[in-house]
Design an enzyme around this catalytic site. Structure first.
Site, short mmCIF file in Angstrom:
data_model
loop_
_atom_site.label_atom_id
_atom_site.label_comp_id
_atom_site.label_asym_id
_atom_site.label_seq_id
_atom_site.Cartn_x
_atom_site.Cartn_y
_atom_site.Cartn_z
CG ASP A 46 -5.78 2.56 8.22
OD1 ASP A 46 -5.58 1.77 9.17
OD2 ASP A 46 -5.38 2.35 7.05
CG ASP A 187 0.70 1.18 3.29
OD1 ASP A 187 0.75 0.36 4.22
OD2 ASP A 187 -0.37 1.66 2.84
CD GLU A 229 1.66 -3.77 3.81
OE1 GLU A 229 1.00 -4.19 4.75
OE2 GLU A 229 1.21 -2.92 3.01
CG ASP A 294 -1.18 -3.93 9.57
OD1 ASP A 294 -1.79 -2.96 10.05
OD2 ASP A 294 -0.46 -3.86 8.55
C1 GLC Z 1 -0.93 -1.49 5.26
C2 GLC Z 1 -0.64 -1.05 6.67
C3 GLC Z 1 -1.93 -1.00 7.44
C4 GLC Z 1 -2.87 -0.04 6.77
C5 GLC Z 1 -3.06 -0.39 5.30
C6 GLC Z 1 -3.74 0.70 4.56
O1 GLC Z 1 -1.38 -2.78 5.18
O2 GLC Z 1 0.31 -1.89 7.26
O3 GLC Z 1 -1.73 -0.67 8.78
O4 GLC Z 1 -4.10 -0.07 7.42
O5 GLC Z 1 -1.82 -0.60 4.66
O6 GLC Z 1 -2.89 1.79 4.40
#
Ligand code: GLC
Ligand code: CA
Length: 539
Positions: A46, A187, A229, A294
């Site tokens: 990921d 995150d 986030e 994303d």
């Molecule tokens: C956040 C990140 C994304 C990632 C997810 C899981 O949303 O921006 O890229 O896949 O977290 O960690």
């Protein structure tokens, strides 16, 4: 995205040394801080958000010494470094998870993660990566139980109900603070704790943990930014901004509203979204993303109303073909059909609205994407630096490149690259440089308050940013007012602005210095399609 930015050692993968090489460019561009997506060891299922060691650097990117060097060099250029901190989950290959699956149920080792005998738990929590997963639970044959994963099945959720997990992650924070980082992008922060009969987002326990995290960070005695986030509506992301919690949070609802405004050429919903965010948390603590690594997250009607999503998809019909999980998996420039006008309009708003504008690498060039690549890789292709092979990103032979450089018509790296655009005075890159320089010289835009002003046109958004006399770093700054008007529609707009409160004051365009008539209560202005102005009011 360190892997896609610049490759210094020619192995085809961007690295920390590459970022160091490009610091003069970033300084010239005019940014204040770099946010690095996770640079830690990871099997990369990921994009590095699946981590096997929270306190080391992925060998592809360099070493901890390289990281310290990057930090020093960035600081020498006046640029701060913000690290992605993935609190919610690890990789299945993390030693904590390997230990957990073999440990006896009920032991602290096992309880590092969230286990169940069936997959019925937390049924109200949506599956986030719904194009890749159909359940939030995965069977583990070693453990003989299911484990919770809000993201990919390779990313088990840490169990914050276990105090040992909290302490382990706070030690990770201590580690990076000791290295001298300037902040963390937290995150997936809403998902730390779970509860039945809820979406498992932003629970009181999660907020309580974040307050403890804040005290831990405060204890280091430096200014360290904590940025959330949380892809949630403002009413749900505002609580992260309580005084004793985080400093900043992305406003993803705003992102959707910005695109919707351009899509239907009206700014009433956008204005409502902006004023609502200011009512909830006044000032400049909202981080303003236009695009990131994303998909352009629109959601299922929870983040913004379905009508906003429909407006975007009607305005950008291609969005339906590039739909991934909960949003549109395209970079900014191709989404806008390569039209620089809405592109500069949107960035012009980002750079003048109250908050922390965020620029995604390559968007300063109007870089393209590569639809069809795996997952969100379409938006993560190498930065285009020059006309040289691989866009100057790497000297490695093509097959070794982390992702292919863009060669799509209209976006080919031989045209759309830093070297070429620096030489063209009218380029998008030079436009960003000029805007960011202007913003730096206009403290009202960086930390002033905001008043929303009447505009007589449905497509014209108008606001004033004001800061009183202040100390800006070492320099005393006089009080300053900047009036912004922006036309989100694709047709020219002639409109009357309500500038009575500055009656008789000089009005000068900040970008070109052009003098306009003095302010009045019925001030007429013409804004071309997607046009906007920043006027300095008074002397
Ligand atoms: C956040 C990140 C994304 C990632 C997810 C899981 O949303 O921006 O890229 O896949 O977290 O960690
Ligand atoms: Ca490399």
């Amino acid at each position: 995205m360190p892997r896609s930015f610049a490759d210094a050692n020619g192995d085809g993968i961007g690295d920390l040394a590459g970022i160091i090489d490009k610091l003069p460019y970033l300084e010239w561009l005019g940014i204040d801080a770099i946010w690095l997506t996770p640079p830690y060891p990871s099997p990369l299922r990921d994009g590095g958000y699946d981590i096997t060691d929270f306190t080391a650097i992925h060998p592809d990117l360099g070493s901890l010494d390289d990281f310290r060097l990057l930090l020093d060099r960035a600081h020498a250029c006046g640029i701060r470094l913000i690290l992605d901190l993935v609190l919610n989950h690890t990789s299945v290959l993390h030693p904590w998870f390997q230990r957990a699956r073999w440990a006896a149920p009920g032991t602290p080792e096992r309880e590092f993660f969230v286990w169940r005998d069936d997959e019925r738990g937390y049924a109200d929590a949506p599956v986030l990566f719904r194009h890749f997963e159909s359940s939030n639970w995965e069977w583990d044959p070693m453990a003989g139980q299911y484990y919770l994963h809000r993201f990919l099945r390779h990313q088990p959720d840490l169990n914050y109900a276990n105090p040992a997990v909290e302490e382990a992650m706070l030690q990770v924070v201590d580690f990076w603070l000791e290295q001298g980082v300037d902040g963390f992008r937290l995150d997936a922060v809403p998902f730390l704790f779970e509860a039945e009969h809820s979406r498992c987002e932003g629970l009181p326990e999660t907020h309580a943990f974040l307050r403890r995290l804040r005290s831990r960070v405060d204890a280091c005695g430096r200014d360290v930014l904590l940025l959330a986030e949380a892809i949630q509506p403002v009413r749900e992301s505002a609580p992260y901004l309580a005084d004793d919690e985080l400093h900043a949070a992305f406003d993803f609802a705003l992102t959707a509203h910005l695109f919707a405004a351009v899509a239907h050429g009206r700014c009433d919903d956008l204005l409502h979204c902006l004023s609502h965010a200011q009512e909830m948390v006044p000032g400049c603590r909202w981080a303003l993303p236009l695009r990131n690594h994303d998909e352009l997250w629109l959601g299922d009607g929870h983040l913004v109303e379905q009508s906003v999503i429909e407006a975007i998809l009607n305005g950008f019909p291609e969005g339906r073909d590039h739909w991934l999980n909960w949003g549109i998996n395209r970079r900014l420039a191709p989404l806008l059909n390569g039209d620089p006008r809405p592109n500069t309009l949107l960035h012009g708003l980002l750079y003048s609205l109250p908050g922390l504008p965020c620029l995604y690498y390559g968007d300063e060039l109007g870089m393209g994407d590569w639809p069809g690549l795996r997952d969100r890789d379409a938006n993560r292709t190498p930065m285009a630096w020059t006309r040289a092979p691989n866009g100057g990103f790497s000297t490695a032979p093509d097959p070794l490149l982390v992702l292919p450089p863009i060669t799509a018509p209209g976006f080919d790296y031989r045209m759309v690259n830093v070297e070429v655009q620096q030489q063209l005075s009218g380029s998008l890159l030079n436009w960003h440089h000029r805007m960011l320089t202007s913003r730096r010289l206009l403290p009202a835009l960086r930390h002033g308050d905001v008043v929303w002003l009447e505009s007589g046109h449905p497509g014209v958004l108008c606001y004033a940013r004001h800061c009183p006399e202040c100390q800006d770093g070492d320099a005393p700054q006089p009080s300053m007012t900047v009036v912004v008007a922006a036309n989100v529609s694709s047709a020219g707009a002639s409109t009357q602005l309500e500038l009575g409160r500055w009656q008789g004051s000089r009005m000068r365009d900040t970008l070109w210095g052009c003098e306009f008539p003095a302010a009045s209560d019925a001030w007429f202005v013409y804004l071309p399609a997607y046009g906007f102005f920043w006027w300095l009011v008074g002397e």
